[in-house]
Design a protein around this motif. Structure first.
Motif, PDB file in Angstrom:
ATOM      1  N   PRO A  76       0.932  -0.960  -0.214  1.00  0.00           N
ATOM      2  CA  PRO A  76      -0.024  -0.424  -0.391  1.00  0.00           C
ATOM      3  C   PRO A  76       0.900   0.664  -0.053  1.00  0.00           C
ATOM      4  O   PRO A  76       0.459   2.366  -0.733  1.00  0.00           O
ATOM      5  N   GLU A  77       2.132   0.844   0.659  1.00  0.00           N
ATOM      6  CA  GLU A  77       3.367   2.005   0.274  1.00  0.00           C
ATOM      7  C   GLU A  77       3.274   2.952  -0.654  1.00  0.00           C
ATOM      8  O   GLU A  77       3.980   3.530  -1.356  1.00  0.00           O
ATOM      9  N   MET A  78       3.226   1.886  -1.976  1.00  0.00           N
ATOM     10  CA  MET A  78       3.342   2.563  -3.267  1.00  0.00           C
ATOM     11  C   MET A  78       2.623   3.683  -4.091  1.00  0.00           C
ATOM     12  O   MET A  78       3.032   4.101  -4.799  1.00  0.00           O
ATOM     13  N   GLY A  79       0.806   3.823  -2.820  1.00  0.00           N
ATOM     14  CA  GLY A  79       0.190   4.385  -3.431  1.00  0.00           C
ATOM     15  C   GLY A  79      -0.357   4.693  -4.662  1.00  0.00           C
ATOM     16  O   GLY A  79      -1.179   5.284  -5.151  1.00  0.00           O
ATOM     17  N   THR A  80      -0.892   3.248  -4.956  1.00  0.00           N
ATOM     18  CA  THR A  80      -0.933   2.797  -6.590  1.00  0.00           C
ATOM     19  C   THR A  80      -2.772   2.315  -6.238  1.00  0.00           C
ATOM     20  O   THR A  80      -3.979   2.357  -7.118  1.00  0.00           O
ATOM     21  N   GLU A  81      -3.258   2.527  -5.002  1.00  0.00           N
ATOM     22  CA  GLU A  81      -4.528   1.428  -4.462  1.00  0.00           C
ATOM     23  C   GLU A  81      -4.422   0.663  -5.666  1.00  0.00           C
ATOM     24  O   GLU A  81      -5.910   0.639  -6.367  1.00  0.00           O
ATOM     25  N   PRO A  82      -4.172  -0.130  -4.932  1.00  0.00           N
ATOM     26  CA  PRO A  82      -4.364  -1.880  -5.529  1.00  0.00           C
ATOM     27  C   PRO A  82      -5.931  -2.782  -5.736  1.00  0.00           C
ATOM     28  O   PRO A  82      -6.447  -1.808  -4.325  1.00  0.00           O
ATOM     29  N   ARG A  83      -6.629  -2.831  -6.301  1.00  0.00           N
ATOM     30  CA  ARG A  83      -8.213  -3.673  -6.827  1.00  0.00           C
ATOM     31  C   ARG A  83      -7.928  -4.879  -6.454  1.00  0.00           C
ATOM     32  O   ARG A  83      -9.109  -5.541  -7.219  1.00  0.00           O
ATOM     33  N   VAL A  84      -6.923  -5.696  -5.775  1.00  0.00           N
ATOM     34  CA  VAL A  84      -6.793  -7.129  -5.440  1.00  0.00           C
ATOM     35  C   VAL A  84      -6.926  -7.222  -4.058  1.00  0.00           C
ATOM     36  O   VAL A  84      -5.922  -6.392  -3.324  1.00  0.00           O
ATOM     37  N   PHE A  85      -7.955  -6.862  -3.040  1.00  0.00           N
ATOM     38  CA  PHE A  85      -8.271  -7.413  -2.077  1.00  0.00           C
ATOM     39  C   PHE A  85      -7.259  -8.759  -1.335  1.00  0.00           C
ATOM     40  O   PHE A  85      -7.822  -9.682  -1.552  1.00  0.00           O
ATOM     41  N   TYR A  86      -7.364  -8.339   0.106  1.00  0.00           N
ATOM     42  CA  TYR A  86      -6.587 -10.065   0.657  1.00  0.00           C
ATOM     43  C   TYR A  86      -7.406 -10.337   1.923  1.00  0.00           C
ATOM     44  O   TYR A  86      -7.302  -9.034   2.714  1.00  0.00           O
ATOM     45  N   VAL A  87      -8.025 -11.345   2.427  1.00  0.00           N
ATOM     46  CA  VAL A  87      -8.631 -11.263   3.638  1.00  0.00           C
ATOM     47  C   VAL A  87      -7.253 -12.086   3.699  1.00  0.00           C
ATOM     48  O   VAL A  87      -6.778 -13.737   3.451  1.00  0.00           O
ATOM     49  N   GLY A  88      -7.121 -11.629   5.474  1.00  0.00           N
ATOM     50  CA  GLY A  88      -5.892 -13.319   5.949  1.00  0.00           C
ATOM     51  C   GLY A  88      -4.261 -12.647   5.350  1.00  0.00           C
ATOM     52  O   GLY A  88      -3.760 -13.826   5.601  1.00  0.00           O
ATOM     53  N   LEU A  89      -4.008 -11.872   4.608  1.00  0.00           N
ATOM     54  CA  LEU A  89      -2.703 -11.519   4.205  1.00  0.00           C
ATOM     55  C   LEU A  89      -1.216 -11.094   5.348  1.00  0.00           C
ATOM     56  O   LEU A  89      -2.090 -10.569   6.011  1.00  0.00           O
TER      57      LEU A  89
END
Length: 199
Positions: free
Chosen positions: A170-183
Motif C-alpha cells: 500500500p505504501e506505493m500509493g497505487t491503490e491496488p484493487r485486489v484485496f486480501y483477507v488473511g494476508l
C-alpha cells in the motif's frame, strides 16, 4: 452515460489451498504461452522445524486505481477503462518494458510469441458478457470474489465491509484493487521473507 462500476477482486487466503487452479485457468483462458504467467501462487514457508507453517499467496496485476504503469508508458499503450480495468493496447505497445520496470507487483511480462506486454485484465472479455474471470470461476476453495465495489449490495463490497482486508504494498500509493483477507504482511514483503530465510 458514465459507468459507475469499479471492478475489483478479493482473495480470502483462509480458503486458498494452493492448488494453482487459478493459474492454470488463467493460462488456458488467455492462451498465454509456456514460461509466462499473469496469475500465479507464491508459496510461503515460515518458521523452523518443528514449528513451521506454509501458506499461499495468489498474485496477479492489481488493476490499480492509480497505476504507475499507465503513467510511465511512453506510447500510451496502457490505459484504464471506466470500470477500472487496466488494459494494454497491443497495437501501440512497443515492448520497451518501462511498464514492467515500474510495476511494483511484477505483474507484467512480454509475451515471447507476440512480442508485446501482457498482464491480468480480470478476463475483461468474460466480464463484458456478464461472466467472472476464469480464476474466480474455477477456484475450488471459493477463495476469490469478483465484482463491483461501488455497489454496496455486491458480495465483494459486503465481504470487504465485514472483514479486515489488506492490499499488497500500500505504501506505493497505487491503490491496488485486489484485496486480501488473511494476508500475512511479512510474507507479502519479499525483503522480510528473505531475512527470515537468512536467520
Amino acid at each position: 452515460m458514465k459507468n459507475n462500476k469499479r471492478y475489483a477482486m478479493l482473495i480470502d487466503l483462509r480458503k486458498c489451498v494452493g492448488c494453482h487452479t487459478c493459474s492454470v485457468a488463467c493460462k488456458a483462458e488467455n492462451s498465454f504461452p509456456v514460461g509466462v504467467f499473469a496469475s500465479w501462487v507464491k508459496i510461503i514457508e515460515k518458521g523452523k522445524f518443528p514449528h513451521v507453517s506454509r501458506s499461499f499467496l495468489p498474485l496477479s496485476c492489481n488493476n490499480c486505481e492509480k497505476p504507475i504503469c499507465l503513467t510511465n508508458c511512453p506510447v500510451k499503450a496502457t490505459w484504464k477503462r471506466e470500470d477500472g480495468i487496466v488494459m494494454i493496447d497491443q497495437h501501440r505497445c512497443i515492448g520497451c518494458k518501462y511498464c514492467i520496470a515500474s510495476c511494483p507487483y511484477d505483474a507484467r511480462f512480454v509475451n515471447p510469441l507476440k512480442k508485446y506486454v501482457q498482464k491480468c485484465t480480470f478476463c475483461h472479455h468474460r466480464v463484458d458478457v456478464g461472466l467472472v474471470p476464469a480464476c474466480v470461476e474455477t477456484c475450488i476453495g471459493r477463495a476469490r470474489i469478483f465484482g463491483d465495489i461501488n455497489d454496496p449490495n455486491s458480495l465483494i463490497s459486503q465481504t470487504i465491509s465485514t472483514n479486515p482486508v489488506n492490499v499488497i504494498k500500500p505504501e506505493m500509493g497505487t491503490e491496488p484493487r485486489v484485496f486480501y483477507v488473511g494476508l500475512d504482511l511479512d510474507a507479502a514483503d519479499p525483503i522480510k521473507v528473505w531475512k527470515v530465510l537468512e536467520d
